[in-house]
Design an enzyme around this catalytic site. Structure first.
Site, PDB file in Angstrom:
ATOM      1  N   ASP A  83       0.831  -1.039  -0.126  1.00 37.89           N
ATOM      2  CA  ASP A  83      -0.202   0.028  -0.151  1.00 37.89           C
ATOM      3  C   ASP A  83       0.929   1.377   0.101  1.00 37.89           C
ATOM      4  O   ASP A  83       1.990   1.163   0.072  1.00 37.89           O
ATOM      5  CB  ASP A  83      -0.813   0.009   1.285  1.00 37.89           C
ATOM      6  CG  ASP A  83      -2.361   0.122   0.849  1.00 37.89           C
ATOM      7  OD1 ASP A  83      -2.469   1.149  -0.033  1.00 37.89           O
ATOM      8  OD2 ASP A  83      -3.178  -0.396   1.612  1.00 37.89           O
ATOM      9  N   TRP A  99      -3.251   2.834  -5.901  1.00 37.45           N
ATOM     10  CA  TRP A  99      -4.718   3.371  -6.302  1.00 37.45           C
ATOM     11  C   TRP A  99      -4.994   4.300  -7.517  1.00 37.45           C
ATOM     12  O   TRP A  99      -5.392   5.264  -7.469  1.00 37.45           O
ATOM     13  CB  TRP A  99      -5.381   4.177  -4.856  1.00 37.45           C
ATOM     14  CG  TRP A  99      -4.749   4.030  -3.713  1.00 37.45           C
ATOM     15  CD1 TRP A  99      -4.867   2.948  -3.048  1.00 37.45           C
ATOM     16  CD2 TRP A  99      -4.214   4.575  -2.846  1.00 37.45           C
ATOM     17  NE1 TRP A  99      -4.300   2.869  -1.713  1.00 37.45           N
ATOM     18  CE2 TRP A  99      -3.493   4.045  -1.573  1.00 37.45           C
ATOM     19  CE3 TRP A  99      -3.277   5.822  -3.126  1.00 37.45           C
ATOM     20  CZ2 TRP A  99      -2.847   4.442  -0.605  1.00 37.45           C
ATOM     21  CZ3 TRP A  99      -2.336   6.496  -2.144  1.00 37.45           C
ATOM     22  CH2 TRP A  99      -2.212   5.717  -0.946  1.00 37.45           C
ATOM     23  N   GLY A 100      -3.925   3.842  -8.499  1.00 32.98           N
ATOM     24  CA  GLY A 100      -4.012   4.621  -9.780  1.00 32.98           C
ATOM     25  C   GLY A 100      -3.376   6.030  -9.580  1.00 32.98           C
ATOM     26  O   GLY A 100      -3.257   6.850 -10.650  1.00 32.98           O
ATOM     27  N   ASP A 153     -10.272   2.436  -3.582  1.00 35.62           N
ATOM     28  CA  ASP A 153     -10.831   1.278  -3.039  1.00 35.62           C
ATOM     29  C   ASP A 153     -12.364   1.103  -3.513  1.00 35.62           C
ATOM     30  O   ASP A 153     -12.950   2.071  -3.680  1.00 35.62           O
ATOM     31  CB  ASP A 153     -10.773   1.173  -1.804  1.00 35.62           C
ATOM     32  CG  ASP A 153      -9.604   1.410  -1.005  1.00 35.62           C
ATOM     33  OD1 ASP A 153      -8.611   1.129  -1.649  1.00 35.62           O
ATOM     34  OD2 ASP A 153      -9.384   0.965   0.202  1.00 35.62           O
TER      35      ASP A 153
HETATM   36  C1  GLA Z   1      -5.897   0.760   1.375  1.00 31.11           C
HETATM   37  C2  GLA Z   1      -6.065  -0.280   0.276  1.00 31.11           C
HETATM   38  C3  GLA Z   1      -7.111  -1.092   0.626  1.00 31.11           C
HETATM   39  C4  GLA Z   1      -6.553  -1.951   1.728  1.00 31.11           C
HETATM   40  C5  GLA Z   1      -6.489  -0.816   2.991  1.00 31.11           C
HETATM   41  C6  GLA Z   1      -6.141  -1.495   4.293  1.00 31.11           C
HETATM   42  O1  GLA Z   1      -7.184   1.407   1.635  1.00 31.11           O
HETATM   43  O2  GLA Z   1      -6.391   0.406  -0.969  1.00 31.11           O
HETATM   44  O3  GLA Z   1      -7.324  -2.059  -0.563  1.00 31.11           O
HETATM   45  O4  GLA Z   1      -5.551  -2.570   1.709  1.00 31.11           O
HETATM   46  O5  GLA Z   1      -5.703   0.206   2.700  1.00 31.11           O
HETATM   47  O6  GLA Z   1      -5.925  -0.510   5.157  1.00 31.11           O
END
Ligand code: GLA
Length: 643
Positions: free
Chosen positions: A198, A264-265, A285
């Site tokens: 992450d 996340w892009g 997400d």
């Molecule tokens: C981010 C990620 C999720 C998940 C959470 C965990 O939001 O994008 O997929 O792994 O963290 O805290």
């Protein structure tokens, strides 16, 4: 035929940027990134020849994960037969850690929720018993961390009982400053096979923020600014993931690992993720709503040329089992699953498998649909008809003799959708047979066939017929065999084509839902980089590749085709009409064909190259003159490989 310049003086900002990033002070002029590499550059290492499949704990349990829940999921994967179909990864997400031990920095596991990790001794805790059990069941094990100092839960799940504990330093459980140590621990000592990394640590622990002050975290000037690509340090973010990739290669020289990048892009990862990891999140997400599913689907669906065996767009784990994808929404459940399958997304289920209805297992267990996703050739589906209401997505299977097609009704009203043989690049005047991969019924049509789709319905068929190109393939049919080495984008642009949902976290407390992911203007199959029909001097092309100038694409010729042909030129849609282009075709590094200088309005030039015996074909478009920094839209119309 004159050899194209191997080194040339590039102009303006691009040249400066490339020179700075590529040239050590003593090395003289920058190597030309458009010069042919002569070898396939489309493999980042690791082991994901098909999209990873399995289970992830996050959407089911967030940080309230524990060993019984995970082992319960693992048991269902095996007992239901899903593991045999390929669902083998059991991936822990956030919540497993207790702290980073002071002194030696060794991570400690929260044994209250993972009792088998309480191994005692000098190491304190170990996940080895846990991964041993999964391996003994024929499964693989995944773990989660963050590329910065702190993880996402430490910013967004402050109520959680499972946050890291202790001093500020003990709560720094992310990779920052510990890359080799942690990767070695996870992959050599604990035996994990998969890691999701992450990026909240690079984004959310802003100096002076309430979060940092109240939680007593060490602040970090953000390398990712979520709302601003220009204030994001793309090179630094990429560099951090590259360091992890290097550590993984060292820890597992057999390359039996999967690296999942979770930025996340952001940070233009939709363009470089393929060069570093095996999958990369293309968006925020997913939440269990139809519009969130649309948003995440769109973030990956227009990136087929960036994916292929070993590297996959990741629109996030499946949200089947929750909200608008629960058992009361069978149409939506099938659509979500079918769409992920068609675009070669990872098939990671994330509900409490111990308590789900049998109907979900039927969906996940549809071997025909799973088979599309896991097709060895790895060609992501290409959008053959596009609108905000309905889409037609076509996926080439294997060597191109078979196709899959999805008809997708995005809207809440019934949608009339007419499928043309042409959408499938099949002949108009020969029968086309469709086999419905849900109902298993077959039908045959010639030319076109009309359907009415129920709200949110996706029909998926396997299609066979007479190929338009009987003795070869269009490049746009084989995106998995293409590597976009350099896509020509000069300044990251935000993609306006992604469904703009009401933000699930902030609702309407802003001026609107803004474009947020870079990558707009990247290379495209059958359209220009900006989604227009390919067209040169009034001649349009249903098939072809759209790119920006100063780009280099690689095409694998594993099937041993003899000839490459294309009709090339400046695309009619280009904004920069003042810059002529030159097109070059290389085979294994040798120049095989080139175009004359082609200006805006010049007729398409027919390029032909003998590629017999050549393994890697490279397609280069260069600005003919130094000049404006703005790229030109270039078309490789009807680009094809033939026997
Ligand atoms: C981010 C990620 C999720 C998940 C959470 C965990 O939001 O994008 O997929 O792994 O963290 O805290």
């Amino acid at each position: 035929m004159s050899e194209a310049p191997k080194f040339r003086v590039l102009s303006g900002v691009l040249a400066a940027a490339i020179a700075l990033s590529l040239t050590p002070a003593w090395a003289g002029p920058a190597a030309d990134p458009l010069a042919p590499a002569g070898r396939w550059e489309g493999s980042a290492g690791g082991s994901a020849s098909t999209p990873p499949m399995g289970w992830n704990s996050w959407n089911a349990f967030r940080t309230e994960v524990d060993e019984a829940k995970v082992m319960g999921a693992a048991r269902v994967l095996v007992d239901s037969g899903l593991a045999k179909l390929g669902y083998i990864y059991v991936n822990l997400d956030d919540g497993w850690w207790l702290k980073r031990r002071s002194g030696d920095g060794r991570l400690q596991i929260r044994t209250g929720i993972f009792p088998s990790a309480a191994t005692g001794g000098p190491d304190g805790t170990s996940f080895k018993p846990f991964t041993d059990r999964l391996h003994a069941m024929g499964l693989k094990a995944g773990i989660y961390t963050d590329i910065g100092r702190n993880a996402c839960s430490q910013a967004y799940d402050l109520h959680s009982p499972n946050l890291p504990e202790g001093t500020t330093a003990e709560r720094e459980v992310g990779l920052d400053g510990h890359v080799e140590q942690d990767i070695s621990l996870y992959f050599k000592e604990w035996g994990f096979d998969y890691i999701k990394i992450d990026a909240c640590g690079l984004a959310d622990f802003v100096p002076g923020s309430d979060l940092v002050k109240r939680q007593d975290y060490r602040a970090m000037a953000p390398l990712i600014e979520r709302g601003s690509i220009n204030r994001t340090d793309i090179a630094a973010v990429k560099g951090r993931y590259e360091a992890v990739a290097a550590a993984l290669k060292a820890a597992r020289p057999a390359r039996d690992y999967v690296l999942s990048i979770c930025a996340w892009g952001m940070a233009n990862v939709r363009s470089w993720g393929k060069d570093v990891g095996n999958l990369w999140r293309t968006s925020a997400d997913i939440t269990p709503s139809w519009t969130s599913m649309l948003h995440n689907f769109d973030s990956a669906a227009k990136r087929p040329l960036y994916a292929g065996p070993g590297h996959w767009n990741d629109p996030d784990i499946l949200h089947i089992g929750h909200g608008e994808f629960d058992a009361a929404h069978p149409v939506e459940v099938r659509s979500h699953f079918s769409l992920w399958a068609m675009i070669n997304a990872p098939l990671l289920v994330s509900y409490d498998l111990r308590n789900g209805p049998a109907s979900f297992l039927d969906v996940l267990g549809n071997a025909d649909v799973v088979g599309l996703n896991q097709d060895k050739a790895g060609h992501q589906g290409v959008v053959a008809y596009d609108s905000d209401d309905a889409q037609i997505i076509v996926k080439t299977l294997g060597d191109g003799q078979r196709k899959a097609v999805a008809l997708f009704n995005r809207g809440a009203a019934p949608a009339p959708v007419t499928l043309l043989a042409k959408h499938l690049k099949l002949s108009d005047n020969a029968p086309v047979t469709l086999r419905d991969l849900w109902s298993k019924q077959s039908l045959t049509f010639t030319g076109e066939k009309a359907f009415t789709l129920a709200p949110h319905e996706t029909l998926v068929f396997e299609a066979t017929g007479k190929r338009q190109l009987e003795n070869g393939v269009y490049l746009s049919e084989i995106p998995g065999a293409i590597n976009v080495a350099i896509d020509g984008t000069r300044q990251p642009q935000l993609d306006p084509s992604i469904h703009r949902m009401i933000d699930p976290w902030s609702n309407t407390r802003s001026g609107g839902s803004r474009p947020q992911y870079a990558g707009w203007g990247g290379a495209q199959a059958d359209t220009t980089p900006y989604g227009q029909t390919l067209q040169v001097a009034g001649q349009s092309f249903d098939s072809g590749i759209g790119v920006l100038s100063n780009s280099r694409l690689q095409v694998r010729n594993d099937a041993g085709y003899a000839q490459f042909t294309a009709s090339v030129g400046v695309d009619d849609s280009t904004e920069n009409t003042g810059q002529p282009l030159r097109f070059y075709v290389y085979g294994d590094g040798k120049l095989l064909a080139e175009s004359p200088e082609l200006a805006f309005g010049s007729k398409a030039h027919r390029l032909k190259a003998d590629i017999r015996g050549r393994k890697v074909i490279e397609l280069v478009v260069r600005d003919a003159k130094s000049g404006k920094a703005q790229p030109v839209v270039a078309s490789w119309g009807d680009a094809q490989l033939t026997r």
